[in-house]
Design a protein around this motif. Structure first.
Motif, PDB file in Angstrom:
ATOM      1  N   LYS A 180       0.848  -1.192   0.000  1.00 45.09           N
ATOM      2  CA  LYS A 180       0.000   0.000   0.000  1.00 45.09           C
ATOM      3  C   LYS A 180       0.881   1.239   0.000  1.00 45.09           C
ATOM      4  N   TRP A 181       0.392   2.250  -0.682  1.00 47.96           N
ATOM      5  CA  TRP A 181       1.092   3.531  -0.714  1.00 47.96           C
ATOM      6  C   TRP A 181       0.785   4.324   0.541  1.00 47.96           C
ATOM      7  N   GLN A 182       1.769   5.055   1.034  1.00 47.47           N
ATOM      8  CA  GLN A 182       1.604   5.940   2.183  1.00 47.47           C
ATOM      9  C   GLN A 182       2.093   7.328   1.796  1.00 47.47           C
ATOM     10  N   MET A 183       1.434   8.324   2.311  1.00 50.19           N
ATOM     11  CA  MET A 183       1.874   9.706   2.137  1.00 50.19           C
ATOM     12  C   MET A 183       2.628  10.092   3.401  1.00 50.19           C
ATOM     13  N   ILE A 184       3.820  10.622   3.229  1.00 53.15           N
ATOM     14  CA  ILE A 184       4.630  11.045   4.365  1.00 53.15           C
ATOM     15  C   ILE A 184       4.866  12.548   4.226  1.00 53.15           C
ATOM     16  N   PRO A 185       4.164  13.362   5.023  1.00 52.83           N
ATOM     17  CA  PRO A 185       4.313  14.821   4.902  1.00 52.83           C
ATOM     18  C   PRO A 185       5.633  15.317   5.480  1.00 52.83           C
ATOM     19  N   TRP A 186       6.105  16.417   4.935  1.00 51.02           N
ATOM     20  CA  TRP A 186       7.274  17.118   5.464  1.00 51.02           C
ATOM     21  C   TRP A 186       7.090  18.599   5.162  1.00 51.02           C
ATOM     22  N   ASP A 187       7.893  19.437   5.783  1.00 56.65           N
ATOM     23  CA  ASP A 187       7.832  20.885   5.557  1.00 56.65           C
ATOM     24  C   ASP A 187       6.419  21.417   5.802  1.00 56.65           C
ATOM     25  N   LEU A 188       5.945  21.248   7.029  1.00 56.39           N
ATOM     26  CA  LEU A 188       4.571  21.622   7.377  1.00 56.39           C
ATOM     27  C   LEU A 188       4.456  23.043   7.931  1.00 56.39           C
TER      28      LEU A 188
END
Length: 168
Positions: free
Chosen positions: A28-36
């Motif tokens: 499964k694909w996951q979104m990993i946020p950065w620079d919030l």
């Protein structure tokens, strides 16, 4: 990811500021946020951007922020079934994860943790950090204010679940 970004007015995170990761175990694909730094209502022209529209992931247009649609989210939002699921999930999370009762309890816990840590630092150094106490209190009150205003903006735009109906 899209729902969390819209709830927090993370307008900068749809076209970039995230990594996509394919978990080899689950496939499964996951979104990993950065620079919030542009989340929780902050834009370069408005420090309390609560009016981010619910269709921002679809078109990337708002009064205080505009971006190209995301290479993944933009295409997903064009699918009418996905978009309707997104709207339903957004309404659900607004009344659950971002309900004042739920989110404020979490915010209060983190704020108290930081203040307790600051008290330990003051004890260890023998110096009073009055400005830091004020900064923590004001920062967390700003987040609470954003959440109240964001909820006020979003509530009339989203469907109300039967379980949230009131007869009075």
């Amino acid at each position: 990811y899209v729902v969390a970004s819209v709830l927090t007015s993370n307008w900068d995170g749809f076209h970039n500021n995230h990594w996509m990761y394919l978990d080899p175990g689950t496939k499964k694909w996951q979104m990993i946020p950065w620079d919030l730094d542009k989340a929780w209502g902050y834009t370069d022209s408005n420090p309390m951007f609560v009016e981010m529209p619910i269709d921002f992931p679809l078109n990337g247009q708002a009064a205080h922020a505009a971006r190209e649609t995301g290479p993944v989210t933009g295409w997903l939002m064009k699918d009418s079934i996905f978009y309707q699921d997104y709207i339903q999930r957004l309404a659900f999370e607004l009344n659950h994860s971002l309900s004042e009762e739920h989110i404020f309890a979490r915010i209060d816990k983190i704020e108290q943790f930081l203040l307790a840590d600051l008290t330990l630092l003051e004890s260890a150094t023998g110096t009073k950090q009055t400005n830091r106490h004020t900064q923590i209190a004001e920062s967390y009150e700003t987040i609470r204010t954003f959440i109240r205003l964001r909820r006020e903006f979003l509530t009339p735009l989203l469907p109300t679940s039967v379980s949230n109906w009131s007869l009075y």
